[in-house]
Design an enzyme around this catalytic site. Structure first.
Site, mmCIF file in Angstrom:
data_model
loop_
_atom_site.group_PDB
_atom_site.id
_atom_site.type_symbol
_atom_site.label_atom_id
_atom_site.label_comp_id
_atom_site.label_asym_id
_atom_site.label_seq_id
_atom_site.Cartn_x
_atom_site.Cartn_y
_atom_site.Cartn_z
ATOM 1 N N ASP A 324 93.551 26.420 36.982
ATOM 2 C CA ASP A 324 94.846 25.813 36.783
ATOM 3 C C ASP A 324 94.845 24.452 37.480
ATOM 4 O OD1 ASP A 324 97.573 25.609 36.138
ATOM 5 O OD2 ASP A 324 98.137 26.344 38.111
ATOM 6 N N ASP A 577 98.203 29.860 40.314
ATOM 7 C CA ASP A 577 99.217 30.199 41.304
ATOM 8 C C ASP A 577 100.563 30.543 40.686
ATOM 9 O OD1 ASP A 577 100.038 27.776 40.380
ATOM 10 O OD2 ASP A 577 100.180 26.787 42.325
ATOM 11 N N ASP A 581 99.765 32.152 34.855
ATOM 12 C CA ASP A 581 98.347 32.465 35.024
ATOM 13 C C ASP A 581 98.062 33.966 35.016
ATOM 14 O OD1 ASP A 581 97.488 29.738 35.450
ATOM 15 O OD2 ASP A 581 98.492 29.860 37.388
#
Length: 850
Positions: A324, A577, A581
């Site tokens: 990410d 985070d 995700d």
């Protein structure tokens, strides 16, 4: 992102500001269900237990403990029985973690909602919101479901936890629905469950509730993704099953042959029991558990909290990282990156004007960044009374404030989209073109660019309206989400080590490309695809295309990328985070969450949590994982090298009619040497420094064919030496006790020698273990009171010379075969990324910067 609208769900025109009545609410709840993302109830505990009982490792431990009890070895029996407990709890733990992930996902959902029913606003639990409801959402509140925005001004939403978009998203009411049964409506007209409204007050017509929402789809993915047993677990289970089968067969054959040879039933039982104790491979599952526990401890010291022990193995085999961007590679916040003041304008004056046109109470990250920068300026804003504010709207694309700076003096400050602010200023044509060129250059670097201007007003002449012209242009302010400290070095280290890294983000392709270039991701020309383009390529070609950055990615697309990479043989680690995700974290071989900024759902879904939110910690964790695999490989090789001659001689010599080579006490002594050596000598930590380059995927199996050949050659040679030494001692007229001492001396020295060669005595523990093995063996064999008590006779000098010569030959062969060399890289599938090769696809056009 465009979302289709099933018009049959709407009670009428979506922009009609009318709510439902009680009867409609009941009917729609019956038809579409409650607004609950949890879905089906938990699996019963009995079902979880039934799944755990299907693990062959569990039955092996039960059978081993039963056999130990039958042989009178109660300590070992209880040890094996206690080892059943963590295995029984494993599936229950994984089930609990999945449920905890679901509960964590719900933590970002609205608890209550305000809806219009029976002609009045009522406050209801969010679970009671139904399809067709007209809901009011105030600034700071979460959207209770997915719906169309039908009314509101100055609307901005925070969607980073759901879509990965790091900046606030402007929202606009939908004026009219496009024609068709399921017309697609742009995401700017939607309020999404799990996201939060930052500014304004929105009225939303609910279209999707519960598991039909985008958020509900994430929950389904988190709950439905099963975790398969790792290759290491499978390899251990297979190895143990084979060894148990061979041991059982040898025991049965040995007992039958000894009985037929006329040695009597007691000798037959003793021979089989001794062989059984020697051949039972209880060290292998114990070593796996011990080494994984040591890996968990080491990673914790490196700020990586391991929530699932076998992830220590998987992280060492990682070949691809899907990371990410927001909050992982970048800090997840806006900050002022560049200031381009106009001639004769100071940077402090530019920042003060931007701060005057910003609001502290709105929750806008851009305003927060400007106010923070202005506060740290050399001459911070002292502030005057604010007379008026003209907020940002999609139509105006600017924000203006009027501040009183003295008696009869007002200052109007404006910030906003550069082209709008330039329209308010009187600039020469060439001067304006130069500023537009600078705007384009800054925007191409992925920065959010705003322009600022101001003018002085006569308080007596001002009538309260927003000034539309006469502004003095002050300059440009460029903001960015800064790259995390150390992230660039970590990305470079991964690239140098042969790890494929793909950044997946919800940001615009231009912004993502700029971040990739700052990180050095993909070399000098990162290849960028949007999430839609990636899925289209996956559908067309069935393979992952060459890509370094996936922009405008939604959760389903990130999940599809991870699944596709795994199908192509990659061992995938996913970092993230946010709530967006979770599906990918669950689907990956190793899910890695950020502990500081990570949401609860991301931490619960992940296998490993980085406590310091440092991408570099991931690199160190991979190094530890690779070292763990090598340590465990060496440990298992040591165990097989010792057990092959031990078991073969314990079986073959009695079958050939010789007296028993080992008594039970001798087997116990050898196990006292083998167990500590296996558990302690091979605990080497990853060396500090750069991550070692790997020229091929870390194998899922323990040994290659050449290593199996080495094992059979060295182990077989050691066994032949034992048989020869035993037979020679008996032929020379020595008694059985002396011959047994020769065999035990050979095995003891071989045990220490194998450990020394495999560890290269790099650690203090390995040196101490090998030294104690040698000292203990000499003491047992050469001190007459102790040797006599265990049925042995001390050896002569020429006996030791023969033993040392035989052991030296075996160790020389092992040392020659174990010279470390880099593995040959297996060819990557077509479409795999080669860092820095080829131009990136043209990014799609970006909207005008604000």
């Amino acid at each position: 992102m465009r979302i289709p609208v099933p018009t049959r769900r709407l009670p009428g025109a979506p922009d009609a500001l009318t709510g439902l009545d009680t009867d409609e609410v009941l009917a729609r709840r019956e038809r579409y269900g409650r607004n609950d993302v949890r879905g089906t109830a938990r699996r019963p505990a009995l079902h979880t237990l039934r799944e755990a009982l299907g693990d062959p490792m569990l039955w092996f431990l039960l059978g081993t403990s039963t056999l130990y009890f039958a042989l009178g070895e109660r300590t070992e029996g209880w040890g094996m029985l206690l080892a059943v407990i963590p295995l029984l709890g494993m599936d229950a733990f994984l089930h609990h973690r999945t449920q905890a992930s679901t509960q964590g996902l719900r933590s970002r959902l609205a608890a209550r909602a305000t809806v219009l029913r029976d002609g009045r606003e009522v406050d209801v639990p969010a679970e009671d919101v139904v399809v067709g409801d007209l809901a009011r959402v105030a600034a700071g509140e979460h959207f209770p479901a997915d719906g169309l925005l039908v009314h509101g001004e100055d609307l901005q939403a925070e969607e980073s936890s759901l879509t990965g978009e790091s900046l606030p998203v402007r929202k606009r009411p939908l004026e009219r629905l496009p024609p068709g049964e399921e017309p697609a409506v742009d995401g700017s007209h939607w309020g999404l469950s799990g996201t939060r409204l930052l500014t304004g007050t929105a009225w939303m017509r609910v279209v999707f509730t519960g598991q039909d929402t985008l958020y509900g789809g994430i929950v389904r993915s988190a709950r439905g993704e099963a975790r398969a047993r790792t290759p290491l677990q499978q390899a251990v289970a297979h190895l143990v099953a084979v060894l148990v089968g061979v041991a059982a067969l040898l025991c049965a054959v040995l007992a039958f042959v000894r009985w037929r040879q006329g040695f009597g039933g007691m000798d037959a039982l003793l021979s089989a029991a001794t062989l059984g104790v020697a051949a039972l491979p209880e060290e292998f599952p114990m070593a796996l558990t011990f080494f994984l526990g040591a890996g968990v401890y080491r990673l914790a010291r490196r700020q990586a909290l391991v929530r699932h022990a076998v992830s220590v193995e998987n992280i060492g085999r990682v070949t691809c990282i899907c990371s990410d961007k927001t909050g992982t590679l970048t800090e997840g916040r806006l900050q002022v990156a560049r200031l381009l003041p106009a001639p004769e304008v100071s940077t402090g004056e530019l920042l003060r004007a931007a701060a005057r046109a910003s609001r502290e109470e709105g929750g806008d990250p851009l305003d927060a960044a400007l106010l923070e920068a202005a506060a740290s300026a050399p001459s911070p804003e002292t502030g005057g009374a604010r007379e008026a504010t003209f907020p940002f709207t999609e139509e105006r694309q600017r924000e203006t404030s009027v501040v009183r700076e003295g008696a009869g003096l007002l200052v109007a400050s404006v910030k906003g989209a550069p082209e709008r602010v330039l329209d308010l200023c009187a600039l020469a044509a060439g001067e304006r073109e130069e500023w537009e060129r600078r705007v384009t250059a800054l925007a191409s670097e992925g920065r959010k660019v705003i322009a600022c201007a101001s003018q002085t007003l006569d308080a007596a002449a001002w009538r309260g309206g927003e000034p539309e012209r006469g502004f003095h242009f002050l300059g440009l302010v460029a903001c960015e989400d800064p790259v995390r400290a150390g992230a660039e070095a970590a990305v470079r280290e991964c690239r140098d080590a042969g790890l494929r890294t793909v950044m997946v983000t919800g940001d615009h392709p231009r912004t993502a490309l700029a971040v990739a270039r700052r990180l050095g991701l993909g070399g000098t020309a990162p290849r960028v695809l949007t999430g839609d383009a990636l899925v289209a390529r996956l559908d067309d070609a069935g393979r992952v295309p060459p890509v370094d950055v996936v922009a405008r990615a939604v959760p389903a697309q990130k999940y599809a990328l991870v699944k596709a990479l795994r199908r192509e043989g990659e061992v995938v680690a996913v970092t993230g985070d946010g709530v967006n995700d979770v599906p990918a974290l669950q689907a990956a071989d190793v899910g890695i969450a950020m502990g500081g900024r990570g949401t609860r759902s991301a931490r619960e879904a992940a296998s490993i949590v980085l406590l310091d939110d440092d991408f570099g910690t991931l690199v160190r964790a991979i190094a530890e994982g690779r070292q763990l695999f090598q340590n465990l490989q060496h440990c298992f090789l040591y165990l097989l090298l010792v057990h092959l001659p031990l078991v073969s001689t314990a079986a073959l010599l009695p079958l050939a009619g010789y007296p028993l080579l080992y008594l039970p006490i001798h087997i116990v002594w050898l196990e006292l040497l083998i167990h500590p050596t296996a558990m302690l000598a091979f605990q080497e930590s990853a060396r500090p420094g750069r991550l070692a380059t790997v020229r091929g995927r870390v194998p899922a199996r323990f040994f290659s064919r050449s290593e199996w050949a080495t094992l059979l050659l060295v182990g077989g040679l050691t066994a032949v030496g034992l048989v020869w030494a035993y037979d020679r001692s008996l032929s020379a007229g020595h008694d059985v006790a002396h011959a047994r001492a020769v065999a035990l001396a050979s095995l003891s020295l071989s045990s220490a020698g194998f450990a020394a060669v495999l560890t290269r005595l790099r650690t203090r523990t390995s040196r101490w273990v090998c030294a104690l093995t040698l000292a203990g063996s000499v003491l047992l064999l050469q001190w007459p009171p102790l040797a006599t008590r265990v049925g042995l006779h001390p050896l002569h000098v020429h006996d030791w010379v023969r033993v040392l010569a035989g052991v030296a030959v075996a160790l020389t062969l092992l040392a020659l075969a174990r010279v470390d060399r880099p593995a040959t890289r297996a060819p990557r599938p077509s479409g795999a990324v080669t860092q820095g090769a080829g131009p990136h696809p043209a990014a799609t056009g970006a909207p005008p910067p604000r």
